[in-house]
Design a protein around this motif. Structure first.
Motif, mmCIF file in Angstrom:
data_model
loop_
_atom_site.group_PDB
_atom_site.id
_atom_site.type_symbol
_atom_site.label_atom_id
_atom_site.label_comp_id
_atom_site.label_asym_id
_atom_site.label_seq_id
_atom_site.Cartn_x
_atom_site.Cartn_y
_atom_site.Cartn_z
ATOM 1 N N UNK A 251 0.804 -1.223 0.000
ATOM 2 C CA UNK A 251 0.000 0.000 0.000
ATOM 3 C C UNK A 251 0.845 1.285 0.000
ATOM 4 N N UNK A 252 1.798 1.335 0.908
ATOM 5 C CA UNK A 252 2.616 2.554 1.000
ATOM 6 C C UNK A 252 3.416 2.758 -0.275
ATOM 7 N N UNK A 253 4.006 1.679 -0.781
ATOM 8 C CA UNK A 253 4.891 1.762 -1.939
ATOM 9 C C UNK A 253 4.130 2.178 -3.196
ATOM 10 N N UNK A 254 2.847 1.802 -3.251
ATOM 11 C CA UNK A 254 2.058 2.131 -4.445
ATOM 12 C C UNK A 254 2.069 3.634 -4.693
ATOM 13 N N UNK A 255 2.118 4.405 -3.616
ATOM 14 C CA UNK A 255 1.995 5.860 -3.734
ATOM 15 C C UNK A 255 3.248 6.538 -4.272
ATOM 16 N N UNK A 256 4.352 5.797 -4.377
ATOM 17 C CA UNK A 256 5.554 6.400 -4.980
ATOM 18 C C UNK A 256 5.257 6.872 -6.401
ATOM 19 N N UNK A 257 4.323 6.193 -7.053
ATOM 20 C CA UNK A 257 3.990 6.519 -8.451
ATOM 21 C C UNK A 257 3.340 7.882 -8.573
ATOM 22 N N UNK A 258 2.652 8.314 -7.543
ATOM 23 C CA UNK A 258 1.867 9.547 -7.686
ATOM 24 C C UNK A 258 2.315 10.617 -6.683
ATOM 25 N N UNK A 259 1.660 10.674 -5.531
ATOM 26 C CA UNK A 259 1.959 11.814 -4.661
ATOM 27 C C UNK A 259 3.335 11.742 -4.002
ATOM 28 N N UNK A 260 3.973 10.582 -4.037
ATOM 29 C CA UNK A 260 5.320 10.494 -3.449
ATOM 30 C C UNK A 260 6.411 10.418 -4.519
ATOM 31 N N UNK A 261 6.088 10.786 -5.760
ATOM 32 C CA UNK A 261 7.085 10.695 -6.833
ATOM 33 C C UNK A 261 8.270 11.621 -6.574
ATOM 34 N N UNK A 262 8.042 12.679 -5.817
ATOM 35 C CA UNK A 262 9.144 13.598 -5.508
ATOM 36 C C UNK A 262 10.276 12.893 -4.776
ATOM 37 N N UNK A 263 9.935 11.919 -3.939
ATOM 38 C CA UNK A 263 10.970 11.178 -3.220
ATOM 39 C C UNK A 263 11.801 10.325 -4.180
ATOM 40 N N UNK A 264 11.125 9.813 -5.209
ATOM 41 C CA UNK A 264 11.855 9.046 -6.227
ATOM 42 C C UNK A 264 12.744 9.983 -7.037
ATOM 43 N N UNK A 265 12.209 11.169 -7.307
ATOM 44 C CA UNK A 265 12.986 12.151 -8.080
ATOM 45 C C UNK A 265 14.272 12.528 -7.342
ATOM 46 N N UNK A 266 14.201 12.640 -6.023
ATOM 47 C CA UNK A 266 15.399 12.951 -5.241
ATOM 48 C C UNK A 266 16.455 11.859 -5.413
ATOM 49 N N UNK A 267 16.022 10.621 -5.377
ATOM 50 C CA UNK A 267 16.963 9.509 -5.554
ATOM 51 C C UNK A 267 17.546 9.549 -6.970
ATOM 52 N N UNK B 43 8.445 15.038 -13.201
ATOM 53 C CA UNK B 43 9.310 15.046 -12.018
ATOM 54 C C UNK B 43 10.702 14.514 -12.342
ATOM 55 N N UNK B 44 10.768 13.524 -13.249
ATOM 56 C CA UNK B 44 12.038 12.848 -13.534
ATOM 57 C C UNK B 44 12.155 12.712 -15.054
ATOM 58 N N UNK B 45 12.734 13.697 -15.733
ATOM 59 C CA UNK B 45 12.738 13.679 -17.207
ATOM 60 C C UNK B 45 13.450 12.462 -17.796
ATOM 61 N N UNK B 46 14.458 11.918 -17.100
ATOM 62 C CA UNK B 46 15.170 10.749 -17.638
ATOM 63 C C UNK B 46 14.744 9.468 -16.919
ATOM 64 N N UNK B 47 13.532 9.462 -16.405
ATOM 65 C CA UNK B 47 12.995 8.275 -15.717
ATOM 66 C C UNK B 47 13.118 7.040 -16.622
ATOM 67 N N UNK B 48 13.530 5.890 -16.006
ATOM 68 C CA UNK B 48 13.775 4.693 -16.809
ATOM 69 C C UNK B 48 12.522 3.927 -17.181
#
Lengths: 651, 651
Positions: free
Chosen positions: B195-211, B261-266
């Motif tokens: 459940x928590x991880x699912x949200x990385x795709x949307x409202x938590x994408x900023x955290x992925x962008x930081x990585x 959020x991440x222009x070079x997202x894989x």
């Protein structure tokens, strides 16, 4: 003032005290004589019944005739009561308040029979002075064991997630059910005492006092499990050495404060030097030293320490066939016989291992003739279906209690059961598991009672006459059915490690727990004879030492506990061991199928809630029983290579 | 501006990039030509080395002679670089920035060799375009699997207890290590998306962008595991049907926002219809339908979906011998060959089961000739000692990669490893497990490389020359050693259920997971032949279908994977199966004992921290290896009744 009867929360099952059970008494005239808090409890009970069914209860005799007189004639601590019925009047007399309470519930149990015919005076008194339920309830949720260790009935009645639940009405109702079957003591926390639970002894004793207050009106004393390391854990002492004067003073002080909070506190329950719990061994002291230190702290207040004898090496090397866990309790404790204080009770599991569906009776029980013993049974069905399977344990317990007795009576003084109760609406998860708790209480009162009579008594109270025959059929043979489809011939274990539910033949075979079957391609079983095995059989007195020593005389049902035999060994039944395994496993499943059918037929005769819950559980029991059958049969077919005589499907 | 080299937190091991590795380059004169962010990374690296070792780096050529020229000649996406050494000058040229970065690390790896003798121009380019590490890191701590599923190196580098860790310096350092061995992509969360991880795709994408920002300077693109049910879980849609227009629009919109959020997202990694994860089957759609829907959402942005082929029935009935988990991936996916979009990559585990110490290579890899494939390896040692045992997997992976190739090269396009890295100071828990990650990266660059050369390269970089011979001895044969003391001859599993550490021969034998050995008193193994078994052998092309079909031609090490044979079956080695089991288990433990002795002898030659950690782990490895030896040998002695020819102790 009559003490009000506890009100069950919405949806909670009345178990063996439904309103209907009070109709015979509640529709008649009752006179109650005497005074005291438990007399008020009885008054409250009778008043509630009369309010419902139109009878009447008085405390001062009017000139009119009474159907029932309940009379307290003294104020001692006796639990006995006299019962007679003469000239149309039933009279219960007691010299102690608890006796009157038990006499009252005796009348309830008798129902209409209490008000018909005549009966000469009979003195009823419990064979055992302490009839205790141990709750393995944690205060804080344990990361592995959860809120209740080995609990299969939801959460705890006392604790939730670190705190006291504070639901005393439910606790009172529980006490009432216990009193109605004769239980007079409860320990309220797990014998494995973790950090949070340790504090119940000191700064959280008020929470225990609240529970004790809820139990008190039903004659139940409250006990507490404590950690032997309490002086270290709670107060930073450097040692818990039982012979160290500071430690003794610490316990004396802590105990005195417990009694300030709970004047009728029962005492401590201790699991020491067992499965990782601390104990006196760390200080080079004996278990008698440890128990007696606590007994000394309790003695001025009339309390008792229950010291568990469940001490063994749980880090055994499976390669070492000379170490035998079954020997451990006897080897540890027999040398201490006579060394325990009068108020130190050694609490001994009924079998030498750990509540398997079939074990011999612990030889320690008969051997400790100079000690006070409590025999510990397990109502919670850790190894007997976890309250998802119907498994009425009455016959097993009865066999144990009869074995551990001679013509002069039991070789033990007390009986303890690990509770099967939680916050489940049916109290015990499986509605039919209530029968185990009821049977325990009644057997603790009278260990030589016929368990089948107790079963029918429970069925009658709980369900009434309608479905009685069906319920009897479902329950009466259920323990032997469970035995048939699980580990065979007393060999034990073969369960999934950790949670202990469902089959895993080798699950504990290469483990450090001391629980092995040693099955190879030729045979199976543990040689515990004196002549060629671990010598465990020699821990019994005659004639049992001789009977168990030889496979020729050892009873079939314990053969693999005492002997390693070839698969072709012929049992007294005339079957080979391997064919016995196949046959019993097919039979066991067939018996569950039949029980499920009988249950189905009771649909209109029991409440829908009960019927639905049990029906759902039978689905799981059947699935699991088939899994046991197929795994056990496949395992032994693969290993022995001996085909089933009857050619049934073995995978 | 040169990009600064990440600073390792106090106490964190430099792994294969210690300062010493930069001495040859850092003490010389380097000219860097070209511009772009990765050129600045290279500049920062060289500047740091020169600052430490007295060399000099320029961006504009001075008239003086340079020892090393690193020159970017274009700005394409190529990862290739040219390397030459002529007239005392070493020159690296690349048309893309990543090529220059890899060329730089090539010079680092060569050390002094990069600055001696002459070398004609060689073009280095990766055989596989994507070389990815998958992290099975959970954001929230999973109640059973913890912070990192199958993680044996502490917590996650990215997530802690529900939140982003925010320790980007460490992430940058990790990216640097990955780039130095050739890895160019990382997925940052577990394929089991809760459940928590699912949200990385949307409202938590900023955290992925930081990585992604932390990885970017080292040429690494960031990927994300997503749940197929995301439209339902995150936005309340009624369906996740891949052919439903609303669902397609939802994914298109969500993906567009990811790229904002991440222009070079894989791209996405998806585990669908597998071990309980949702997928297209629920809507009657194929896996190609599911993958292509996500591919369509990613396509406008240049992204890729990695669709895992790990689909099988994990609720199989052990009684049913016709169902074969090994067949599942091929049976499910071969009919879809050619149906996947160009940017939908099918990610296939290297073996048909689940990362056992020995499996055949998945027949799906060579069969899917019209699809883009990624082969998935497992660097985290789930079944190979859990980073408590030394087990260098290079030879196993090399065998897999060579098998799945022909003269034209690999039958797959990408290589993926499940990461063995966590927040442990040594990155991988066991310091020597770093070798697996390094070897993975280097094999992904060049799948036909000699793994032993890679091992020695890793040893030289990490430890220098002093302890090299000893480390080589400890690591080189460690995979075969591990194979010897665990499940024999390709039969697999025999591990403790759940956590998969340590032996339990029957642990998965009566389970629903499809992982059986079928050992009985006469023999062992799974008949997967076409003639008499499950037909799995027939999934291979010739000659392998024929080789595996018969026990006479099947290689010894896979015999029990493909055939059920008697214990007396004679292997190509000349030994019987049962004697092979005994011998290898005694040998395996002896080899661990010898490795521990060699390690002990390195005490003065490696850092005390590394030496101590590995020494401690050898104690556990030895204990566990002996447990494997004794349990396996006892099990088969009991079952077969065949004594060890050499009369060694079997319990």
């Amino acid at each position: 003032m009559p003490h009000p009867v506890p009100v069950l929360p919405e949806g909670v099952d009345p178990a063996w005290l439904p309103s209907a059970a009070f109709r015979p008494l509640g529709s008649r005239r009752t006179l109650i004589r005497g005074s005291g808090p438990l007399v008020e409890t009885v008054h409250g009970e009778v008043a509630e019944a009369c309010a419902r069914f139109g009878g009447r209860v008085d405390r001062d005799a009017a000139p009119e005739p009474y159907d029932l007189v309940l009379e307290l004639t003294g104020d001692d601590s006796s639990e006995a009561f006299g019962y007679e019925r003469v000239d149309g009047r039933t009279t219960v007399t007691a010299t102690g308040q608890r006796g009157l309470l038990y006499g009252f519930f005796h009348v309830v149990r008798l129902g209409e029979e209490a008000f018909g015919g005549d009966c000469q005076r009979v003195l009823h008194e419990p064979a055992l002075g302490l009839r205790m339920v141990n709750h393995w309830d944690n205060v804080a949720v344990h990361p592995v064991m959860g809120q209740v260790e080995r609990g299969y009935a939801g959460g705890s009645l006392f604790w939730a997630d670190g705190r006291a639940r504070g639901e005393f009405e439910r606790v009172r109702a529980y006490g009432r059910l216990l009193a109605a079957c004769g239980v007079n003591a409860v320990s309220v926390n797990n014998v494995n005492v973790h950090e949070t639970e340790a504090r119940l002894l000191t700064d959280r004793i008020g929470e225990v006092a609240d529970i004790a207050g809820a139990f008190r009106p039903y004659g139940i004393r409250t006990h507490l499990s404590v950690t032997f390391a309490a002086p270290i854990v709670l107060d930073g002492l450097e040692t818990a050495d039982p012979l160290d004067e500071r430690v003794r003073e610490w316990w004396a002080g802590a105990t005195a404060r417990v009694y300030e909070a709970i004047p009728d506190f029962g005492g401590f329950v201790v699991k020491a030097d067992s499965e990782g719990q601390p104990g006196p061994f760390a200080y080079g002291r004996t278990h008698a030293d440890g128990a007696n230190m606590l007994a000394a702290a309790l003695e001025p207040h009339g309390g008792t320490v229950h010291w568990r004898a469940f001490v063994y090496d749980h880090r055994q090397d499976w390669r070492d066939r000379t170490t035998d866990r079954a020997r451990a309790a006897y080897d540890h404790f027999l040398p201490l016989d006579g060394a325990f204080a009068a108020n130190a009770v050694l609490q001994v599991k009924h079998g030498p291992m750990d509540f398997q569906v079939r074990e011999p009776v612990s030889p320690l029980i008969s051997a400790m003739s100079h000690s006070t013993l409590a025999v510990e049974l397990q109502a919670t069905q850790e190894y007997t279906g976890q309250q998802r399977h119907v498994c009425w344990l009455g016959p097993m317990w009865s066999e144990v209690l009869r074995f551990a007795a001679d013509q002069e009576g039991p070789a033990f003084e007390e009986l303890v059961a690990v509770s099967n109760v939680g916050d489940d609406p049916f109290w015990t998860g499986h509605p039919l598991a209530q029968a185990n708790l009821y049977t325990f209480g009644r057997l603790a009162w009278q260990p030589d009672a016929d368990p089948v009579v107790i079963l029918d008594e429970w069925i009658g109270l709980t369900f009434g006459a309608g479905p009685a025959a069906g319920l009897h059929a479902v329950l009466d043979g259920s323990w032997r059915t469970y035995e048939k489809y699980t580990a065979p011939l007393g060999v034990g274990f073969m369960v999934q490690p950790g949670h202990h539910y469902g089959p895993s033949v080798d699950g504990y075979e290469y483990s450090p727990w001391g629980t092995y079957h040693f099955a190879d391609r030729d045979g199976i079983g543990v040689d515990r004879s004196v002549a060629s095995g671990t010598g465990y059989a020699g821990q019994y007195a005659k004639p049992w030492a001789e009977i168990y020593e030889s496979p020729d005389t050892c009873p079939d049902e314990l053969l693999l506990f005492f002997h390693h035999v070839p698969y072709g060994h012929v049992l007294k039944s005339g079957k080979t061991v391997i064919q016995h395994i196949y046959d019993t496993h097919f039979e066991g499943v067939a018996e569950v199928e039949e029980a499920a059918r009988v249950w189905e037929s009771l649909a209109g005769l029991v409440t829908p809630a009960r019927h639905q819950r049990v029906t759902e559980l039978f689905v799981e029991q059947l699935r699991c029983a088939r899994e046991w059958r197929d795994q056990i049969n496949s395992y032994f077919l693969r290993k022995s290579g001996v085909p089933d005589e009857r050619g049934r499907v073995i995978y």
